[in-house]
Scaffold this active site. Sequence first.
Site, PDB file in Angstrom:
ATOM      1  N   HIS A  51       0.854  -1.177   0.000  1.00 10.47           N
ATOM      2  CA  HIS A  51       0.000   0.000   0.000  1.00 10.47           C
ATOM      3  C   HIS A  51       0.896   1.235   0.000  1.00 10.47           C
ATOM      4  O   HIS A  51       2.061   1.172   0.410  1.00 10.47           O
ATOM      5  CB  HIS A  51      -0.877   0.027   1.248  1.00 10.47           C
ATOM      6  N   GLU A  53       0.973   3.815   1.953  1.00  9.40           N
ATOM      7  CA  GLU A  53       1.460   4.195   3.278  1.00  9.40           C
ATOM      8  C   GLU A  53       2.613   3.304   3.731  1.00  9.40           C
ATOM      9  O   GLU A  53       3.608   3.789   4.264  1.00  9.40           O
ATOM     10  CB  GLU A  53       0.335   4.101   4.315  1.00  9.40           C
ATOM     11  N   CYS A  81      -6.299   2.148   5.757  1.00 10.43           N
ATOM     12  CA  CYS A  81      -6.989   0.905   6.094  1.00 10.43           C
ATOM     13  C   CYS A  81      -6.439   0.378   7.434  1.00 10.43           C
ATOM     14  O   CYS A  81      -5.508   0.969   7.988  1.00 10.43           O
ATOM     15  CB  CYS A  81      -6.761  -0.115   4.976  1.00 10.43           C
ATOM     16  N   CYS A  84      -2.573  -0.257   7.320  1.00  7.99           N
ATOM     17  CA  CYS A  84      -1.786   0.972   7.237  1.00  7.99           C
ATOM     18  C   CYS A  84      -1.881   1.781   8.520  1.00  7.99           C
ATOM     19  O   CYS A  84      -0.881   2.373   8.947  1.00  7.99           O
ATOM     20  CB  CYS A  84      -2.224   1.783   6.024  1.00  7.99           C
TER      21      CYS A  84
END
Length: 153
Positions: A51, A53, A81, A84
């Site tokens: 992801h 992040e 999410c 993260c």
Amino acid sequence: MDEKFMREALKQAKKAAAAGEMPVGAVIVRGDEIISRGYNRRETKKNALLHAEVTAIDRACKKLGGWRLPGCEMYVTLEPCPMCAGAVLNARIEHVYYGADDPGSGCAGSVLNLLDMNLCNYRTRVTPGIMEDECREVIKSFFRALRSKKQRT
């Protein structure tokens, strides 16, 4: 200042979209300096962990030489999410600024706020809605183009 850094996160999101990835971008900032950048690469690299992040955190840790990121803030185009949000807490990021809410899996206030729960000994401040319309539009445009492409095939 918030918009300056969110514009950089949006550039990362557009890189993700160009690669066929969910268009999410992130930058980590300390003071007035961008320490690292990241964008979604899950599909490209076939790795659920990539992801925006997490990529930005990984790069910042390498640059700063440790797993704690004191004095750092994150700008991300979509609300983090659960994974993260956990990574943000573990890295001790002090503040997260995000653009668009994620009503399906957002863990910085939409579904729940992992960043401000009594689950661990560290909390991260959250500021939502930075350039929200622009951040949301990048995502909407991506999915419009995806639907259009599927209809043509």
